[in-house]
Motif scaffolding. Structure first.
Motif, short mmCIF file in Angstrom:
data_model
loop_
_atom_site.label_atom_id
_atom_site.label_comp_id
_atom_site.label_asym_id
_atom_site.label_seq_id
_atom_site.Cartn_x
_atom_site.Cartn_y
_atom_site.Cartn_z
N LEU A 18 -36.76 32.01 62.73
CA LEU A 18 -36.67 33.17 62.13
C LEU A 18 -36.97 33.53 60.39
O LEU A 18 -36.89 33.74 59.77
CB LEU A 18 -35.25 34.12 62.17
N LEU A 19 -37.30 32.13 59.84
CA LEU A 19 -38.23 32.11 58.53
C LEU A 19 -36.83 32.03 57.42
O LEU A 19 -36.44 32.98 56.47
CB LEU A 19 -39.09 33.38 57.67
N LEU A 20 -35.71 31.32 58.06
CA LEU A 20 -34.41 31.41 56.86
C LEU A 20 -34.05 30.06 57.02
O LEU A 20 -34.29 29.00 57.71
CB LEU A 20 -33.03 32.13 57.70
N SER A 21 -33.36 29.57 55.84
CA SER A 21 -32.77 28.18 55.60
C SER A 21 -32.01 28.58 56.79
O SER A 21 -31.32 29.60 57.73
CB SER A 21 -31.95 27.93 54.77
N ILE A 22 -31.27 27.02 57.56
CA ILE A 22 -29.87 26.61 58.54
C ILE A 22 -29.11 27.82 57.47
O ILE A 22 -27.96 28.43 58.58
CB ILE A 22 -29.71 25.31 58.19
N ARG A 23 -28.27 27.21 56.63
CA ARG A 23 -27.20 28.29 55.84
C ARG A 23 -27.42 29.38 56.02
O ARG A 23 -26.11 29.54 56.41
CB ARG A 23 -27.24 27.18 54.47
N SER A 24 -28.18 30.04 55.76
CA SER A 24 -28.99 31.26 55.32
C SER A 24 -28.42 32.22 57.31
O SER A 24 -27.81 32.77 57.03
CB SER A 24 -30.07 32.21 55.16
N LEU A 25 -28.42 31.42 58.16
CA LEU A 25 -28.90 31.63 59.82
C LEU A 25 -26.94 31.88 60.32
O LEU A 25 -27.04 32.97 60.77
CB LEU A 25 -29.57 30.97 60.50
N GLN A 26 -26.81 31.11 59.46
CA GLN A 26 -24.84 30.73 59.76
C GLN A 26 -24.19 31.91 58.89
O GLN A 26 -23.37 32.56 59.85
CB GLN A 26 -24.89 29.52 59.21
N LEU A 27 -24.43 32.42 57.86
CA LEU A 27 -24.33 32.73 57.48
C LEU A 27 -24.36 34.33 57.93
O LEU A 27 -23.33 35.69 58.02
CB LEU A 27 -23.99 33.38 55.58
N TYR A 28 -25.07 34.45 58.67
CA TYR A 28 -25.32 35.77 59.12
C TYR A 28 -25.01 36.58 60.46
O TYR A 28 -24.15 37.09 61.31
CB TYR A 28 -27.52 36.61 59.12
N LEU A 29 -25.12 34.88 61.17
CA LEU A 29 -24.37 35.08 62.20
C LEU A 29 -22.83 35.15 62.15
O LEU A 29 -21.87 35.70 62.87
CB LEU A 29 -24.63 33.49 62.91
N GLN A 30 -22.06 34.18 61.31
CA GLN A 30 -20.84 34.88 61.10
C GLN A 30 -20.91 36.16 60.76
O GLN A 30 -19.47 36.07 61.21
CB GLN A 30 -20.44 33.40 59.81
N LYS A 31 -21.48 36.62 60.05
CA LYS A 31 -21.19 38.06 59.26
C LYS A 31 -21.30 38.54 60.63
O LYS A 31 -20.22 39.89 60.97
CB LYS A 31 -22.13 38.85 58.33
N GLU A 32 -21.70 38.38 61.74
CA GLU A 32 -22.07 38.75 62.84
C GLU A 32 -21.13 38.30 64.23
O GLU A 32 -20.46 38.69 65.17
CB GLU A 32 -23.55 38.79 63.85
N ASP A 33 -19.72 38.16 63.69
CA ASP A 33 -18.39 37.11 64.13
C ASP A 33 -19.08 36.20 65.46
O ASP A 33 -18.47 36.21 66.99
CB ASP A 33 -17.38 38.03 64.67
N THR A 34 -20.01 35.40 65.43
CA THR A 34 -20.38 34.69 66.16
C THR A 34 -21.10 33.67 65.19
O THR A 34 -20.89 33.28 64.29
CB THR A 34 -21.79 35.30 67.37
N SER A 35 -21.44 32.48 66.47
CA SER A 35 -22.71 31.29 65.54
C SER A 35 -22.95 30.56 66.87
O SER A 35 -23.26 31.57 67.70
CB SER A 35 -20.94 30.62 65.91
N TYR A 36 -24.16 30.24 66.26
CA TYR A 36 -25.12 29.33 67.27
C TYR A 36 -24.93 28.29 68.71
O TYR A 36 -25.32 28.24 69.70
CB TYR A 36 -25.79 28.70 66.06
N ILE A 37 -23.70 27.84 68.38
CA ILE A 37 -23.25 27.30 69.48
C ILE A 37 -22.92 28.64 69.99
O ILE A 37 -22.99 27.76 71.36
CB ILE A 37 -22.37 26.51 68.70
N LYS A 38 -22.65 29.25 69.74
CA LYS A 38 -21.26 30.20 70.84
C LYS A 38 -22.73 31.39 70.87
O LYS A 38 -22.63 31.34 73.23
CB LYS A 38 -20.61 31.44 70.51
N LEU A 39 -23.58 31.22 71.03
CA LEU A 39 -25.07 31.55 71.84
C LEU A 39 -25.87 31.19 72.39
O LEU A 39 -26.27 31.47 73.22
CB LEU A 39 -25.47 32.47 70.43
N LEU A 40 -25.94 29.80 71.84
CA LEU A 40 -25.79 28.57 73.51
C LEU A 40 -25.60 28.83 74.32
O LEU A 40 -26.19 28.72 75.42
CB LEU A 40 -26.79 26.93 72.36
N LYS A 41 -24.04 28.25 74.02
CA LYS A 41 -23.44 28.87 75.32
C LYS A 41 -23.51 30.07 76.40
O LYS A 41 -23.66 29.52 77.11
CB LYS A 41 -21.66 28.72 74.97
N GLU A 42 -23.47 31.15 75.70
CA GLU A 42 -23.20 32.38 76.19
C GLU A 42 -24.77 32.27 76.69
O GLU A 42 -24.95 32.75 78.33
CB GLU A 42 -23.33 33.55 75.54
N THR A 43 -25.88 31.94 76.57
CA THR A 43 -27.46 31.94 77.16
C THR A 43 -27.63 30.81 78.13
O THR A 43 -28.08 31.46 79.30
CB THR A 43 -28.29 31.44 75.74
#
Length: 339
Positions: free
Chosen positions: A261-286
């Motif tokens: 996504l051409l992002l830093s890890i921190r930036s991605l985490q912040l964006y997912l946080q703004k969308e009320d989710t996280s990488y771990i939650k998305l991986l689990k749901e997927t």
């Protein structure tokens, strides 16, 4: 797969306001930047991070002011001339202002993420630039932070007493202007750009708020946000990457996904946080979604499902699936066959 990050012409125009005191004009800056001369002709125009970067750097070159971002933010003399500004002007307190700002920021700037929280009796108004072209531009960061301070005074007619100011960029050789403008300790190479102050100051009242107008302008702001591509969220893009990689038998890390996504890890985490989710939650749901799909096909073995979903062994998949659904993979497959 691409999320367009952009910034409103209104915000860049505010960066270029009052350049006549340097003996130059906005036209001079635009020409020197080698961008479309009509780029700021309408407040509805949106600029890419690269276009904004070129304009900001052009202004710094022409003014020869190495603290231009600080100074332009300090000298802001009017609020946002758009729906976000109208929302802020009709809030009751600074607390309400910055809560609303974080919600509707995307209307004027999707190259950044702002956050607002209370930590140890201090309010922290933070901002992280997530656009690749702008994230290392200190003039842009400094304009936003000093501009926040100016907007607070415009909204409330009161000056904040700051505890600390943080910047993510490295410390310049001369910090005298930072000390003069912020009147507090200024720290560099921090995780975010931020204003930090006693949380009691969040109760400062906004000048002449109007609740009816606030409701009206918020409704308008919500409609504008609804006009953005709702499918083009980071959550959806991360999920799409996870599905694609898991189908190939790969278990991507958050670092791998952020790179795509051409992002830093921190930036991605912040964006997912703004969308009320996280990488771990998305991986689990997927994984859960894919597991159910594959278990519904009797031609796919449990061993194959275990491998595709990135589990090291069958028992690990068994435990995970039961924690997701309350039943084992075998029980789920049997229930599907009986339907």
């Amino acid at each position: 797969m691409h999320l367009t990050k952009s910034i409103s012409a209104t915000k860049i125009s505010s960066f270029l306001s009052n350049l006549n005191c340097y003996g130059i004009s906005t036209k001079d800056v635009i020409k020197n930047a080698n961008v479309n001369p009509l780029i700021l002709s309408s407040p509805d125009n949106r600029l890419s991070g690269l276009e904004a970067q070129k304009i900001i750097n052009s202004a710094v070159r022409l003014t020869k002011d190495n603290n231009l971002g600080l100074h332009q933010g300090e000298h802001l003399s009017k609020g946002f001339s758009n729906i976000l500004g109208y929302v802020l002007m009709n809030c009751s307190t600074l607390n309400e202002c910055w809560t609303k700002y974080c919600i509707y920021e995307k209307i004027i700037d999707s190259t950044s993420i702002s956050d607002f929280k209370i930590m140890d009796n201090y309010a922290v108004l933070s901002n992280v630039t997530i656009d690749n072209e702008l994230e290392d531009n200190r003039h842009f960061s400094e304009f936003k932070i000093s501009g926040m301070l100016s907007y607070i005074k415009l909204l409330s007619n009161e000056a904040l007493k700051l505890h600390e100011v943080h910047f993510s960029h490295s410390k310049p050789n001369n910090t005298s202007e930072y000390k003069r403008i912020f009147q507090c300790e200024v720290l560099f190479e921090k995780s975010t750009n931020a204003l930090i102050f006693d949380s009691e100051q969040l109760n400062i009242s906004v000048i002449e708020p109007n609740k009816k107008l606030l409701l009206l302008f918020e409704k308008n702001a919500q409609e504008i946000l609804g006009g953005f591509d709702n499918n083009n969220t980071y959550s959806n893009m991360v999920t799409e990457i996870l599905f694609d990689e898991l189908r190939k038998g790969n278990l991507p890390s958050i670092e791998n996904v952020a790179k795509k996504l051409l992002l830093s890890i921190r930036s991605l985490q912040l964006y997912l946080q703004k969308e009320d989710t996280s990488y771990i939650k998305l991986l689990k749901e997927t994984r859960k979604s894919m597991a159910k799909k594959y278990l519904s096909d009797i031609n796919i073995s449990l061993d194959e499902i275990t491998y595709v979903l990135g589990f090291s062994e069958m028992s690990a998949f068994h435990r995970a699936f039961k924690s997701w659904t309350g039943i084992t993979p075998a029980q789920f497959r049997k229930s599907v066959q009986n339907d």
